[in-house]
Design a protein around this motif. Sequence first.
Motif, mmCIF file in Angstrom:
data_model
loop_
_atom_site.group_PDB
_atom_site.id
_atom_site.type_symbol
_atom_site.label_atom_id
_atom_site.label_comp_id
_atom_site.label_asym_id
_atom_site.label_seq_id
_atom_site.Cartn_x
_atom_site.Cartn_y
_atom_site.Cartn_z
ATOM 1 N N TYR A 118 -9.886 10.827 6.009
ATOM 2 C CA TYR A 118 -8.534 10.734 6.589
ATOM 3 C C TYR A 118 -7.471 11.363 5.703
ATOM 4 O O TYR A 118 -6.309 11.452 6.104
ATOM 5 N N MET B 136 -14.682 5.602 8.142
ATOM 6 C CA MET B 136 -14.268 4.885 9.342
ATOM 7 C C MET B 136 -13.865 3.452 8.985
ATOM 8 O O MET B 136 -14.588 2.748 8.285
ATOM 9 N N LYS C 211 -18.548 1.361 6.416
ATOM 10 C CA LYS C 211 -19.112 1.754 7.708
ATOM 11 C C LYS C 211 -19.699 3.152 7.582
ATOM 12 O O LYS C 211 -20.434 3.440 6.636
ATOM 13 N N SER D 105 -8.838 4.200 10.354
ATOM 14 C CA SER D 105 -9.361 5.447 10.912
ATOM 15 C C SER D 105 -10.444 5.134 11.948
ATOM 16 O O SER D 105 -11.437 4.470 11.617
ATOM 17 N N GLY E 123 -12.482 7.238 13.282
ATOM 18 C CA GLY E 123 -13.595 8.173 13.148
ATOM 19 C C GLY E 123 -14.103 8.228 11.723
ATOM 20 O O GLY E 123 -13.457 7.729 10.797
ATOM 21 N N PRO E 124 -15.267 8.864 11.509
ATOM 22 C CA PRO E 124 -15.877 8.874 10.167
ATOM 23 C C PRO E 124 -15.334 9.946 9.241
ATOM 24 O O PRO E 124 -15.659 9.960 8.050
#
Length: 370
Positions: A223, A277, A273, A217, A219-220
């Motif tokens: 998902y 992410m 992270k 993914s 982005g944070p």
Amino acid sequence: MLNDICRIQPGIKTKRISSYDRTGRNADYITIGIGETADIAVMEGAGIVKHIWITISCEDTFIRRNAIIRMYWDGEEHPSVESPIGDFFGQGWGEEYSFISLPLAAAPLKGKALNSYFAMPYGNGARITIENQSSEAPIRCFYYYVDYEVHPEMPASMGRFHASWRRELTGVHPESGENEWGTISPQEPNPSVEHNYVFADIVGTGHFVGINYYVDSPGPMWYGEGDDMWLIDGEDWPGSLHGTGTEDFFNSSWCPNELYAHPFFGYARVPDKLGWMGRTHCYRFFLQDPVYFDKSLHASIEHGHDNSLALDLSTVAYWYQTEPHQPYPELPAKEQRSNMPEIGVADVHKWRHEWRKARGNSGTLWGNEE
């Protein structure tokens, strides 16, 4: 699962094909050159592969994606198993890490020992090959065991083992963008499988027994709001089995981000992270609850609710079916199997910088202003 361990079965013979040094010395490995394909096991007659063990030494650190394992049953032209070797045994992105499940494992040292305990029957011969698609280095040392049984014959009711690797960089709707959890605007319903990530599209009679699911993914955002959807024997949406979220499909709950290993399901790798992410490896094996089909199976999952997220998704699906099987889509070239660039702290800082400029570049902007 141990019911038959006490059953005496005359006529069955246990055999092994391995990389042992035929001279009696200790060079117990084979070498597979750049671009070469090696037959690591060729069996005649009827039997069942019961266990495979492999470990690899190669200067190409991405060899787990650059080496391809294939398996052929009963003299077939198209392989029933085709996958990058790491993904097949439960390691994504060409990485090495420990993985624990009942049918597959990546064992110490630090995930370097690849194991399969899937039963793989055949009635008229079998062949297992390894192709080294690396352009950097030969596989200097390839060690292996293939443990199998020789049977007088194979009953017609025994399906053949199949496994297929797929990958897709999923897209999002241009109008709504990446809008998970309704963060940008209200989300739309998704009453179809049209834009889902498809992890199995099977023609024949058989049963589905497992999936390794590798998601990267950028982005944070979580998902995993994607529902799994199963259309059996040509049925229409919503199908016989319809899920409620990715983590639910993988037998967990509430957006997990922790390592967990159950024999049937778990999380073998999680990111450390911002939010979710990075790279997550989920797995689910349907050993007590296979998904049966008589004519066909179309199995898919949303990438975020209503397919709202850009993700790098790759999977290995595992199932048994009667032959002949539908040939798999052509395996992408090794350049197309490389990882997407990792998104890190500096990237997030750059996003924030651009966001600040777009809002007047005030020195006191915090980050949650609309």
